[in-house]
Design a protein around this motif. Structure first.
Motif, PDB file in Angstrom:
ATOM      1  N   VAL A 122       0.293 -45.869  51.010  1.00 48.18           N
ATOM      2  CA  VAL A 122       1.512 -45.083  50.777  1.00 48.18           C
ATOM      3  C   VAL A 122       1.148 -43.806  50.031  1.00 48.18           C
ATOM      4  CG1 VAL A 122       3.762 -45.020  49.620  1.00 48.18           C
ATOM      5  CG2 VAL A 122       3.041 -47.089  50.817  1.00 48.18           C
ATOM      6  N   LEU A 123       1.670 -42.699  50.540  1.00 48.89           N
ATOM      7  CA  LEU A 123       1.413 -41.378  49.964  1.00 48.89           C
ATOM      8  C   LEU A 123       2.644 -40.522  50.223  1.00 48.89           C
ATOM      9  CD1 LEU A 123      -1.129 -39.422  49.025  1.00 48.89           C
ATOM     10  CD2 LEU A 123      -0.940 -38.638  51.375  1.00 48.89           C
TER      11      LEU A 123
ATOM     12  N   LEU B   4      -9.345 -46.022  49.452  1.00 47.36           N
ATOM     13  CA  LEU B   4      -9.880 -47.277  49.998  1.00 47.36           C
ATOM     14  C   LEU B   4     -10.866 -47.933  49.040  1.00 47.36           C
ATOM     15  CD1 LEU B   4     -10.919 -46.935  53.748  1.00 47.36           C
ATOM     16  CD2 LEU B   4      -9.908 -48.921  52.636  1.00 47.36           C
ATOM     17  N   HIS B   5     -11.484 -47.131  48.191  1.00 50.74           N
ATOM     18  CA  HIS B   5     -12.538 -47.673  47.320  1.00 50.74           C
ATOM     19  C   HIS B   5     -12.054 -47.967  45.901  1.00 50.74           C
ATOM     20  CE1 HIS B   5     -15.199 -46.835  50.588  1.00 50.74           C
ATOM     21  NE2 HIS B   5     -14.752 -45.595  50.640  1.00 50.74           N
ATOM     22  N   CYS B   6     -10.764 -47.812  45.656  1.00 53.85           N
ATOM     23  CA  CYS B   6     -10.252 -48.028  44.292  1.00 53.85           C
ATOM     24  C   CYS B   6     -10.142 -49.520  43.982  1.00 53.85           C
ATOM     25  CB  CYS B   6      -8.868 -47.401  44.152  1.00 53.85           C
ATOM     26  SG  CYS B   6      -8.955 -45.612  44.080  1.00 53.85           S
ATOM     27  N   PRO B   7     -10.237 -49.873  42.711  1.00 48.98           N
ATOM     28  CA  PRO B   7      -9.982 -51.276  42.326  1.00 48.98           C
ATOM     29  C   PRO B   7      -8.517 -51.621  42.625  1.00 48.98           C
ATOM     30  CG  PRO B   7     -10.924 -50.003  40.493  1.00 48.98           C
ATOM     31  CD  PRO B   7     -10.592 -49.019  41.574  1.00 48.98           C
TER      32      PRO B   7
ATOM     33  N   GLU C 109      -5.102 -49.347  42.352  1.00 48.04           N
ATOM     34  CA  GLU C 109      -4.504 -48.870  43.600  1.00 48.04           C
ATOM     35  C   GLU C 109      -3.021 -49.236  43.668  1.00 48.04           C
ATOM     36  OE1 GLU C 109      -5.411 -46.694  45.531  1.00 48.04           O
ATOM     37  OE2 GLU C 109      -3.819 -46.941  47.003  1.00 48.04           O
ATOM     38  N   LEU C 110      -2.662 -50.409  43.157  1.00 50.65           N
ATOM     39  CA  LEU C 110      -1.247 -50.786  43.132  1.00 50.65           C
ATOM     40  C   LEU C 110      -0.465 -49.769  42.294  1.00 50.65           C
ATOM     41  CD1 LEU C 110       1.056 -52.809  43.773  1.00 50.65           C
ATOM     42  CD2 LEU C 110       0.407 -54.057  41.698  1.00 50.65           C
ATOM     43  N   ARG C 111      -1.011 -49.395  41.150  1.00 50.93           N
ATOM     44  CA  ARG C 111      -0.329 -48.399  40.295  1.00 50.93           C
ATOM     45  C   ARG C 111      -0.215 -47.046  40.995  1.00 50.93           C
ATOM     46  NH1 ARG C 111      -3.370 -50.778  36.305  1.00 50.93           N
ATOM     47  NH2 ARG C 111      -4.974 -49.163  36.360  1.00 50.93           N
ATOM     48  N   THR C 112      -1.293 -46.635  41.644  1.00 52.15           N
ATOM     49  CA  THR C 112      -1.273 -45.347  42.354  1.00 52.15           C
ATOM     50  C   THR C 112      -0.217 -45.359  43.454  1.00 52.15           C
ATOM     51  OG1 THR C 112      -3.635 -45.056  41.953  1.00 52.15           O
ATOM     52  CG2 THR C 112      -2.679 -43.719  43.701  1.00 52.15           C
ATOM     53  N   ALA C 113      -0.198 -46.447  44.228  1.00 62.04           N
ATOM     54  CA  ALA C 113       0.735 -46.537  45.358  1.00 62.04           C
ATOM     55  C   ALA C 113       2.183 -46.515  44.864  1.00 62.04           C
ATOM     56  CB  ALA C 113       0.449 -47.804  46.167  1.00 62.04           C
TER      57      ALA C 113
END
Ligand SMILES: NC(=O)N[C@H]1NC(=O)NC1=O
Length: 173
Positions: free
Chosen positions: A120-121, A139-142, A146-150
């Motif tokens: 999601v972006l 794709l390479h994030c922990p 990544e959940l927080r970023t999304a």
């Protein structure tokens, strides 16, 4: 549309108007309706986002899973929500060539396999090259990061959609 108008909406109207601020998650608007009156647009946004933040991880992942892929099958089939269609078109995702579409489909599939939810972006703050770049990088994030970023992207999308809804009527007033 001013905040008095928002505060005067009955439940059905409120969910009709704000139900897709968070993509395909009208439950969130339904839940915050009872927290009226809102002092302003920011206050309404704060309540919507607080609901998301208070969910357990499974609920937050559920919100992400309600999002259609960027440049995915739903775009090809024309089954996106009106908002998503506009956002994806704005980022140039409706005019990808076959190679670009294939590359994004591969990256989307890898992302979903790794994290269990779609990439999601906020497409309106991006363009076709940046979408691919971001997807490849995230794709390479922990997973926890990544959940927080999304979820941060979900909020950016929601912020822009709310601004559209409240700005549209101001222009008419
Ligand atoms: N997958 C994804 O990010 N989809 C969302 N992004 C956006 O800007 N609109 C959407 O529907």
């Amino acid at each position: 549309m001013d905040i008095e108008k928002v505060n005067s909406m009955d439940f059905g109207e409120f969910v009709d108007v704000f139900g897709n601020v968070i993509e395909r998650c009208p439950l969130i608007a339904a839940a915050v309706w009872s927290q009226r009156p809102f002092s302003d647009l920011e206050d309404l946004e704060k309540h919507l986002f607080a609901f998301i933040d208070a969910l357990p991880q499974s609920g937050q992942e559920g919100i992400l899973r309600c999002h259609p892929d960027l440049a995915g099958r739903e775009l090809q089939r024309g089954t996106l929500s009106a908002e998503s269609q506009r956002e994806q078109r704005g980022a140039g995702l409706t005019s990808l060539d076959a190679d670009e579409r294939l590359r994004l489909a591969e990256l989307n599939a890898q992302y979903r396999a790794r994290f269990g939810f779609p990439f999601v972006l906020a497409a309106r703050l991006s363009d076709r090259a940046a979408v691919q770049r971001e997807l490849a990088a995230r794709l390479h994030c922990p997973p926890a990061q990544e959940l927080r970023t999304a979820l941060g992207e979900v909020k950016k999308i929601g912020h822009l959609r709310l601004a559209d809804l409240l700005g549209a009527d101001q222009a008419r007033a």
